[in-house]
Design a protein around this motif. Structure first.
Motif, short mmCIF file in Angstrom:
data_model
loop_
_atom_site.label_atom_id
_atom_site.label_comp_id
_atom_site.label_asym_id
_atom_site.label_seq_id
_atom_site.Cartn_x
_atom_site.Cartn_y
_atom_site.Cartn_z
N MET A 1 74.37 15.43 52.61
CA MET A 1 74.93 14.92 51.40
C MET A 1 76.11 15.85 51.08
SD MET A 1 72.11 13.53 48.77
CE MET A 1 70.62 12.65 49.43
N THR A 2 77.10 15.22 50.30
CA THR A 2 78.02 16.32 49.65
C THR A 2 77.54 16.49 48.36
OG1 THR A 2 79.04 14.36 48.43
CG2 THR A 2 80.29 14.75 50.81
N ALA A 3 78.26 17.53 47.68
CA ALA A 3 77.80 18.07 46.42
C ALA A 3 77.68 17.00 45.33
CB ALA A 3 78.50 19.28 45.97
N ASP A 4 78.74 16.02 45.39
CA ASP A 4 78.70 14.89 44.34
C ASP A 4 77.73 14.04 44.65
OD1 ASP A 4 80.90 15.93 43.23
OD2 ASP A 4 82.39 14.90 44.46
N THR B 1 71.38 7.25 52.23
CA THR B 1 71.19 8.38 53.00
C THR B 1 69.53 8.68 53.26
OG1 THR B 1 71.09 9.73 50.76
CG2 THR B 1 73.21 9.53 52.36
N CYS B 2 68.72 8.74 52.12
CA CYS B 2 67.32 9.04 52.07
C CYS B 2 66.59 7.63 52.97
CB CYS B 2 66.84 9.03 50.68
SG CYS B 2 67.66 10.26 49.91
N GLY B 3 67.33 6.48 52.57
CA GLY B 3 66.53 5.38 53.45
C GLY B 3 66.46 5.48 54.86
N ARG B 4 67.44 6.05 55.40
CA ARG B 4 67.42 6.19 56.88
C ARG B 4 66.22 6.68 57.45
NH1 ARG B 4 72.66 8.94 56.34
NH2 ARG B 4 71.61 10.86 56.96
N CYS B 5 65.45 7.63 56.71
CA CYS B 5 64.52 8.21 57.19
C CYS B 5 63.11 7.79 56.50
CB CYS B 5 64.39 9.56 57.23
SG CYS B 5 65.84 10.28 58.58
N HIS B 6 63.41 7.74 55.18
CA HIS B 6 61.85 7.20 54.58
C HIS B 6 62.06 5.92 53.81
CE1 HIS B 6 61.33 11.81 54.51
NE2 HIS B 6 62.73 11.92 54.17
N ARG B 7 60.69 5.54 53.54
CA ARG B 7 60.53 4.36 52.71
C ARG B 7 60.95 4.85 51.30
NH1 ARG B 7 54.77 1.36 52.68
NH2 ARG B 7 55.39 0.55 54.49
N MET B 8 61.41 4.06 50.68
CA MET B 8 62.14 4.40 49.51
C MET B 8 60.81 4.28 48.27
SD MET B 8 64.74 4.64 50.52
CE MET B 8 65.48 5.55 49.00
N GLU C 1 74.64 14.62 46.12
CA GLU C 1 73.50 15.41 45.69
C GLU C 1 73.18 15.15 44.29
OE1 GLU C 1 71.51 19.62 45.70
OE2 GLU C 1 73.04 19.30 46.89
N ALA C 2 74.44 15.40 43.31
CA ALA C 2 74.44 15.39 42.03
C ALA C 2 73.94 13.89 41.60
CB ALA C 2 75.60 15.82 41.44
N ALA C 3 74.51 13.02 42.37
CA ALA C 3 74.35 11.53 41.70
C ALA C 3 73.13 11.05 42.12
CB ALA C 3 75.51 10.59 42.52
N VAL C 4 72.53 11.45 43.44
CA VAL C 4 71.11 11.31 43.49
C VAL C 4 70.00 11.77 42.56
CG1 VAL C 4 69.29 11.07 45.25
CG2 VAL C 4 71.64 10.38 45.86
N SER C 5 70.39 13.11 42.20
CA SER C 5 69.40 13.80 41.61
C SER C 5 69.50 13.28 40.22
CB SER C 5 69.80 15.23 41.54
OG SER C 5 69.03 15.98 40.73
N GLU C 6 70.53 12.85 39.49
CA GLU C 6 70.75 12.40 38.20
C GLU C 6 70.18 10.90 38.21
OE1 GLU C 6 74.32 11.22 35.29
OE2 GLU C 6 74.61 11.87 36.98
#
Length: 210
Positions: free
Chosen positions: A71-74, A40-47, A76-81
């Motif tokens: 992102m779905t709630a799940d 998801t994030c890699g579509r627009c940003h350099r990691m 978002e939670a997975a990426v944040s964690e």
């Protein structure tokens, strides 16, 4: 029930059981936080490495960017964690390595960090539309139209040259133009030009904001 019918029923049950055992479990098919982050994030940003920011800033960044990435709630939670956990772990393992920027950010409101990231993303989009044809995708002055200019477009990755220009000076050039470069005051708002400057500043250190 005949023996033949009983045998067919038993075989059918065995086939179903084998299929269930062979099928991947929901847990095994669920993407990890790292995988969702890359997709998801890699579509627009350099990691960025997880210790680019501290856990507090990652939490705010993910919360805001999850809306843009849909992102779905799940997810978002997975990426944040993943990012918050990795940031804490790396900080504990190497508290002095690569921690200068994190230390500088410690007293900064996470909303400011998010705003800067959003500005970079917006500046990136403006750059690609208005500047890349001449200055090139990476800013080295080697865009497809660069051959028509003498001298060639400015190398925006030249750290020494760019460091000599203040943001106000860059804003003047972007608004009014310089040499063969047209000004953009008629087609870009001041906040667009400021976002573009924010993005241009990332080109000198190899971080294109993506």
């Amino acid at each position: 029930m005949t023996k033949q019918s009983m045998l067919k029923t038993a075989l059918a049950g065995t086939t179903v059981l084998a299929a269930l055992l062979a099928a991947p479990s929901p847990a095994s098919t669920q993407e990890s936080g790292a995988e969702v982050w890359g997709r998801t994030c890699g579509r627009c940003h350099r990691m960025q490495p997880p210790n680019k920011y501290d856990a507090r800033h990652w939490e705010a960044i993910v919360r805001h960017m999850a809306l843009n990435a849909r992102m779905t709630a799940d997810e978002e939670a997975a990426v944040s964690e993943f990012l918050m956990g990795a940031a804490r772990r790396l900080a504990a393992e190497s508290p002095s390595e690569g921690s200068v920027e994190v230390a500088q950010l410690a007293s900064v409101d996470p909303a400011i960090v998010v705003a800067e990231l959003i500005a970079r993303a917006e500046g990136d989009a403006i750059y690609k539309k208005q500047c890349a044809a001449c200055h090139g995708d990476s800013g080295e002055g080697d865009g497809p139209a660069a051959g028509a200019f003498n001298p060639k477009p400015t190398d925006l990755t030249d750290a020494d040259r760019m460091s000599e220009l203040t943001d106000d000076q860059l804003l003047t050039v972007l608004k009014d133009g310089k040499g063969a470069m047209p000004g953009f005051s008629a087609i870009l708002k001041i906040e667009d030009l400021q976002a573009l400057i924010e993005y241009l500043r990332t080109l000198t250190d190899g971080d294109d904001g993506r």
